[in-house]
Design a protein around this motif. Structure first.
Motif, PDB file in Angstrom:
ATOM      1  N   LEU A 193       7.415   1.729  -7.436  1.00 31.49           N
ATOM      2  CA  LEU A 193       6.709   0.459  -7.237  1.00 31.49           C
ATOM      3  C   LEU A 193       6.964  -0.494  -8.404  1.00 31.49           C
ATOM      4  CD1 LEU A 193       3.334   1.754  -5.771  1.00 31.49           C
ATOM      5  CD2 LEU A 193       5.107   0.461  -4.557  1.00 31.49           C
ATOM      6  N   ASP A 202       0.851  -1.186   0.000  1.00 29.38           N
ATOM      7  CA  ASP A 202       0.000   0.000   0.000  1.00 29.38           C
ATOM      8  C   ASP A 202       0.888   1.237   0.000  1.00 29.38           C
ATOM      9  OD1 ASP A 202      -2.755  -1.235   0.458  1.00 29.38           O
ATOM     10  OD2 ASP A 202      -1.610  -2.053   2.136  1.00 29.38           O
ATOM     11  N   ALA A 203       0.762   2.058  -1.040  1.00 23.88           N
ATOM     12  CA  ALA A 203       1.526   3.299  -1.145  1.00 23.88           C
ATOM     13  C   ALA A 203       0.568   4.483  -1.117  1.00 23.88           C
ATOM     14  CB  ALA A 203       2.336   3.315  -2.437  1.00 23.88           C
ATOM     15  N   TYR A 204       1.011   5.561  -0.479  1.00 24.62           N
ATOM     16  CA  TYR A 204       0.162   6.744  -0.318  1.00 24.62           C
ATOM     17  C   TYR A 204       1.033   7.981  -0.482  1.00 24.62           C
ATOM     18  CZ  TYR A 204      -3.481   9.760   1.780  1.00 24.62           C
ATOM     19  OH  TYR A 204      -4.450  10.709   2.004  1.00 24.62           O
ATOM     20  N   THR A 261      -2.052  -1.284  -3.794  1.00 28.41           N
ATOM     21  CA  THR A 261      -2.883  -0.091  -3.883  1.00 28.41           C
ATOM     22  C   THR A 261      -1.982   1.141  -3.877  1.00 28.41           C
ATOM     23  OG1 THR A 261      -3.187   0.148  -1.483  1.00 28.41           O
ATOM     24  CG2 THR A 261      -4.807  -1.168  -2.686  1.00 28.41           C
ATOM     25  N   VAL A 262      -2.395   2.148  -4.658  1.00 29.66           N
ATOM     26  CA  VAL A 262      -1.661   3.406  -4.730  1.00 29.66           C
ATOM     27  C   VAL A 262      -2.673   4.544  -4.621  1.00 29.66           C
ATOM     28  CG1 VAL A 262       0.030   4.774  -6.006  1.00 29.66           C
ATOM     29  CG2 VAL A 262      -0.082   2.295  -6.385  1.00 29.66           C
ATOM     30  N   GLU A 302       5.681   7.426  -7.347  1.00 34.04           N
ATOM     31  CA  GLU A 302       5.182   6.210  -6.713  1.00 34.04           C
ATOM     32  C   GLU A 302       5.029   5.084  -7.726  1.00 34.04           C
ATOM     33  OE1 GLU A 302       5.308   8.262  -3.223  1.00 34.04           O
ATOM     34  OE2 GLU A 302       4.784   9.048  -5.185  1.00 34.04           O
ATOM     35  N   LEU A 303       4.497   5.409  -8.891  1.00 36.68           N
ATOM     36  CA  LEU A 303       4.301   4.393  -9.922  1.00 36.68           C
ATOM     37  C   LEU A 303       5.647   3.839 -10.387  1.00 36.68           C
ATOM     38  CD1 LEU A 303       1.502   6.099 -12.048  1.00 36.68           C
ATOM     39  CD2 LEU A 303       1.279   4.654 -10.005  1.00 36.68           C
ATOM     40  N   VAL A 339       4.930   3.970   2.213  1.00 41.88           N
ATOM     41  CA  VAL A 339       4.665   2.697   1.535  1.00 41.88           C
ATOM     42  C   VAL A 339       4.787   1.584   2.571  1.00 41.88           C
ATOM     43  CG1 VAL A 339       7.071   2.507   0.758  1.00 41.88           C
ATOM     44  CG2 VAL A 339       5.291   1.147  -0.368  1.00 41.88           C
TER      45      VAL A 339
END
Length: 304
Positions: free
Chosen positions: A170, A129-131, A211-212, A166-167, A225
């Protein structure tokens, strides 16, 4: 080394300053009248004066493809660093572009991300899970956020592009995406026409459930993350520079804001290309962004 920075907005100024500090001879291409001793109105004028060794493309995202095309036409075959994302829409790289063309996903040079990468090596990853969220009006305090490129999709703005770090990291950590489902768009009351929230669900080579969450809304910046493996839970906080495993702090990094940018330039100047994001990898991120937008429009999974 003779370097050229194309574009002199906030990120162009940063690249120019860092290259100067690294001992490069820096020229800048800008249509505006700016306070720089080596300012040129066009890239062609730079080449007419003296051929550069290294080019940084830091103009508007929507102008990146045209700048790469011009570099190919000028026969430039040295290293090129393009600010992220590679373009505002999926593109084909122009014929003749340098094989040493990279995209500035500098989180690959963050010691915390590399620490996390080393620690999950060999682990079976179950979920990630990344935010990443930050209030857009606070990004550039000296400018009206409504007038920045971030507010306008035709200029390459929108949170899914602005926060595509983030993309990339990941994709880098998890061996690439295979399909995506997403929701997002211009959902808040910010006075912009670009997307301000995007939430993605991904399948990747190393993880079946990723999930992002990306937004322009968090009043307090948030960037984390969390990785669940069959053995441990690892959480990296990219704001405070900490890494925890099973709730216990194991690493802390006090990083200067320029450190990852400088490390990225040093890698190129020293021809140490291993960690850099290649143009092909950046095109894959553009494909993921395009697929996420398609999914959000059609309410359906999109395969790679």
């Amino acid at each position: 080394m003779r370097s050229v920075v194309v574009g002199y907005g906030s990120i162009g100024r940063r690249h120019s300053r860092l290259l100067d500090e690294l001992g490069c001879q820096v020229s800048v291409v800008s249509r505006r009248s700016i306070d720089h001793p080596n300012r040129y109105p066009t890239l062609r004028k730079v080449f007419e004066d003296s051929r550069p060794d290294y080019v940084v493309v830091a103009n508007r995202t929507s102008e990146h493809a045209g700048t790469l095309e011009e570099l190919a036409q000028l026969g430039f075959n040295g290293p090129v660093l393009v600010e992220k994302p590679l373009a505002n829409t999926p593109i084909s790289l122009p014929a003749g572009i340098s094989e040493e063309t990279f995209v500035a996903y500098n989180f690959r040079f963050h010691p915390l991300v590399n620490d996390l990468r080393d620690r999950i090596e060999g682990e079976k990853i179950v979920s990630v899970d990344a935010y990443a969220g930050e209030f857009l009006p606070n990004w550039r305090p000296d400018r009206d956020y409504r007038e920045t490129y971030s507010a306008h999709p035709e200029q390459g703005g929108g949170v899914i592009r602005d926060l595509s770090h983030e993309l990339d990291y990941l994709n880098w950590l998890l061996e690439g995406w295979s399909r995506v489902a997403a929701l997002g768009g211009q959902l808040s009351e910010l006075e912009i026409s670009s997307d301000d929230v995007f939430i993605l669900l991904l399948e990747t080579g190393r993880c079946p459930a990723v999930t992002v969450h990306l937004n322009y809304l968090d009043r307090e910046p948030h960037r984390t993350v969390r990785v669940n493996t069959t053995e441990h839970t690892l959480e990296a906080d990219l704001i405070d520079g900490s890494l925890s495993i099973d709730g216990a702090l194991v690493s802390e990094y006090d990083l200067e804001r320029d450190a990852t940018y400088q490390a990225e330039h040093e890698a190129i100047l020293n021809e140490e290309y291993g960690r850099l994001c290649t143009a092909e990898e950046a095109l894959d991120i553009m494909g993921l962004i395009d697929a996420a937008e398609e999914s959000a429009s059609n309410y359906a999974w999109v395969e790679k």
